[in-house]
Each structure stands twice: as C-alpha cells, then as structure tokens.
Design a protein around this motif. Structure first.
Motif: not given
Length: 151
Positions: A4-11, A13-16, A33-42
């Motif tokens: 699962v890739l979780v994308v959120d700018d609130e730390p 929420i990411l941690r929980a 961030t969105g760019s981190e999400a696209l990099t991680a998904a790739g």
C-alpha cells in the motif's frame, strides 16, 4: 503481502496509517508530496494507493492521473475535501473510492479489502497455469498440474 502506498502531507496521518496497516500485515510505503508518490509508485508499484488530494506540490487529481498511467492499482482518496465536485473530479480522474476525513479506520480497511477483491488476489509469486502445466516464473520451475516436475 499487499503493498500500500499512503500519500498525505500530514505526518500524523502517515504515521497512524503506517502503524495500523503494518499491524494488519500490509507492506506500507509513504509519501508526503505528489512527486514523492509518483517516484515511489514507479520504484515499487503498489497494489493499492491511499491518497490525500491536498498535497503541497501537486493536486491529488494529478497524482491520480500519474499513478493510473503507471499501473492499475486501485486508488482510495482520503481527503478533507467534502464537496461533491472534488469527489466527482477525483473519481472521474481514476480514483476507485472516496473517504472523507475524519475517517474510521475500520471503514477504511473495509474499503481497502473491497478494492483489492475487485482486482483479484495479489500474487506474491507469479505463477501461470497453461495446458496442464504450472509455470512458476519466480522459482523458474515448470511442473505438471498434478505436481510432478518436467524435464
């Protein structure tokens, strides 16, 4: 194991979500961030994406469009935006579901299970059955459907 890739700018929420999902045997990647999400998904294609629309660098809809081009992983939007226009835009862009914040963990987990069921089981090891043979691509073996190895 389902990635699962979780994308959120609130730390928080990411941690929980990272803690709650790992306890339930999900493999979790996070991005703020969105760019981190696209990099991680790739780099590590997810089986499911949980995405906030309000990101600091890209609009969540842009991330939906970008990840949809990378793979066919279901996308569940998890956002504070409750306006129906935002929901429609996200769903039209390719999101599979929309959950508004604040959210209940059990409801989110149920929606995740439903999304994963719709795409079928997530295979850890690629196995193909064809013409009475079982081909395990990861183990590089071929066996007859009854279990005996071929030469």
């Amino acid at each position: 194991m389902t990635r699962v890739l979780v994308v959120d700018d609130e730390p928080q929420i990411l941690r929980a979500l990272r803690i709650n999902l790992r306890v339930r045997n999900y493999e979790v990647d996070t991005a703020a961030t969105g760019s981190e999400a696209l990099t991680a998904a790739g780099r590590h294609p997810p089986d499911l994406v949980i995405l906030d629309l309000g990101l600091p660098d890209l609009d969540g809809v842009q991330v939906i469009e970008g990840t949809a081009r990378l793979d066919q992983a279901p996308i569940i939007v998890l956002s504070g935006r409750a306006d129906s226009t935002d929901k429609v835009d996200a769903l039209d862009a390719g999101a599979d579901d929309y959950v508004t914040k604040p959210f209940g963990m059990e409801e989110l987990l149920a929606r995740m299970r439903a999304a994963i069921r719709r795409i079928g089981p997530v295979a850890d090891e690629p196995v193909i059955e064809f013409g009475g043979l079982v081909i395990d691509l990861a183990a590089k073996t071929v066996t007859r459907a009854g279990g005996e190895a071929t030469g």
